[in-house]
Design a protein around this motif. Sequence first.
Motif, PDB file in Angstrom:
ATOM      1  N   GLN A 123       8.701  17.439  -5.128  1.00 41.03           N
ATOM      2  CA  GLN A 123       7.804  16.854  -6.129  1.00 41.03           C
ATOM      3  C   GLN A 123       6.912  15.776  -5.516  1.00 41.03           C
ATOM      4  N   ILE A 124       7.486  14.930  -4.697  1.00 41.05           N
ATOM      5  CA  ILE A 124       6.706  13.861  -4.069  1.00 41.05           C
ATOM      6  C   ILE A 124       5.683  14.429  -3.100  1.00 41.05           C
ATOM      7  N   ALA A 125       6.100  15.394  -2.286  1.00 37.43           N
ATOM      8  CA  ALA A 125       5.165  16.002  -1.335  1.00 37.43           C
ATOM      9  C   ALA A 125       4.001  16.676  -2.064  1.00 37.43           C
ATOM     10  N   GLU A 126       4.300  17.388  -3.142  1.00 32.26           N
ATOM     11  CA  GLU A 126       3.237  18.035  -3.908  1.00 32.26           C
ATOM     12  C   GLU A 126       2.312  17.022  -4.554  1.00 32.26           C
ATOM     13  N   ARG A 127       2.860  15.928  -5.035  1.00 31.88           N
ATOM     14  CA  ARG A 127       2.027  14.925  -5.708  1.00 31.88           C
ATOM     15  C   ARG A 127       1.148  14.151  -4.725  1.00 31.88           C
ATOM     16  N   TRP A 128       1.734  13.696  -3.621  1.00 28.15           N
ATOM     17  CA  TRP A 128       1.007  12.775  -2.733  1.00 28.15           C
ATOM     18  C   TRP A 128       0.366  13.425  -1.516  1.00 28.15           C
ATOM     19  N   PHE A 129       0.917  14.567  -1.050  1.00 27.96           N
ATOM     20  CA  PHE A 129       0.431  15.123   0.209  1.00 27.96           C
ATOM     21  C   PHE A 129      -0.280  16.459   0.087  1.00 27.96           C
ATOM     22  N   ALA A 130      -0.163  17.140  -1.042  1.00 22.07           N
ATOM     23  CA  ALA A 130      -0.714  18.486  -1.156  1.00 22.07           C
ATOM     24  C   ALA A 130      -2.167  18.518  -1.579  1.00 22.07           C
ATOM     25  N   THR A 131      -2.681  17.418  -2.084  1.00 25.58           N
ATOM     26  CA  THR A 131      -4.070  17.410  -2.531  1.00 25.58           C
ATOM     27  C   THR A 131      -5.006  17.292  -1.336  1.00 25.58           C
ATOM     28  N   PRO A 132      -6.180  17.910  -1.403  1.00 28.83           N
ATOM     29  CA  PRO A 132      -7.107  17.848  -0.270  1.00 28.83           C
ATOM     30  C   PRO A 132      -7.641  16.461  -0.019  1.00 28.83           C
ATOM     31  N   GLY A 161       0.761  -1.240   0.000  1.00 28.74           N
ATOM     32  CA  GLY A 161       0.000   0.000   0.000  1.00 28.74           C
ATOM     33  C   GLY A 161       0.788   1.283   0.000  1.00 28.74           C
ATOM     34  N   ALA A 162       2.116   1.227  -0.103  1.00 28.06           N
ATOM     35  CA  ALA A 162       2.889   2.469  -0.217  1.00 28.06           C
ATOM     36  C   ALA A 162       2.646   3.072  -1.597  1.00 28.06           C
ATOM     37  N   GLN A 163       2.633   4.393  -1.674  1.00 27.72           N
ATOM     38  CA  GLN A 163       2.395   5.062  -2.949  1.00 27.72           C
ATOM     39  C   GLN A 163       3.595   4.965  -3.875  1.00 27.72           C
ATOM     40  N   THR A 164       4.792   5.158  -3.310  1.00 23.33           N
ATOM     41  CA  THR A 164       6.011   5.131  -4.102  1.00 23.33           C
ATOM     42  C   THR A 164       7.186   4.927  -3.170  1.00 23.33           C
ATOM     43  N   CYS A 165       8.363   4.838  -3.748  1.00 18.68           N
ATOM     44  CA  CYS A 165       9.588   4.643  -2.980  1.00 18.68           C
ATOM     45  C   CYS A 165      10.663   5.541  -3.563  1.00 18.68           C
ATOM     46  N   ILE A 166      11.444   6.162  -2.690  1.00 20.71           N
ATOM     47  CA  ILE A 166      12.601   6.925  -3.149  1.00 20.71           C
ATOM     48  C   ILE A 166      13.838   6.373  -2.446  1.00 20.71           C
TER      49      ILE A 166
END
Length: 121
Positions: A112-121, A96-101
């Motif tokens: 980029q990751i924070a904006e993609r996965w955490f910034a959306t409402p 269930g992880a979204q991605t890995c870095i």
Amino acid sequence: MPKHILVVDDDPDIRQVLQDRLQSYGYEVDTAADGWAAIRALERTTPSGIFLDLRMPGMDGLEVLGHIRDFLPSIPVVIITAASAPEQVLRAISAGAQTCILKPFDTSQIKQIAERWFATP
């Protein structure tokens, strides 16, 4: 209201870099040094997203991810790891992880990751 992120990593330098960088992007950041501290933090508050180290002493990232998915299934989790074990990364994504870095990471990658996965409402 700023988004809240939990950073879980046993390396204090990684925690500090992620905390500093994410705060500079406007996020509120809590940190945890191990899996048990992460579980305790999640009992107190529900973040918008989690950066989670895969390899930690005691409870590893896969175990923490299992707990997260049991109780907070919709929170985005991004695995961070220095491990070059692709099977563990695949297990984390399957769990269930979204991605890995991979460490070492570029700080622009964090934004980029924070904006993609955490910034959306």
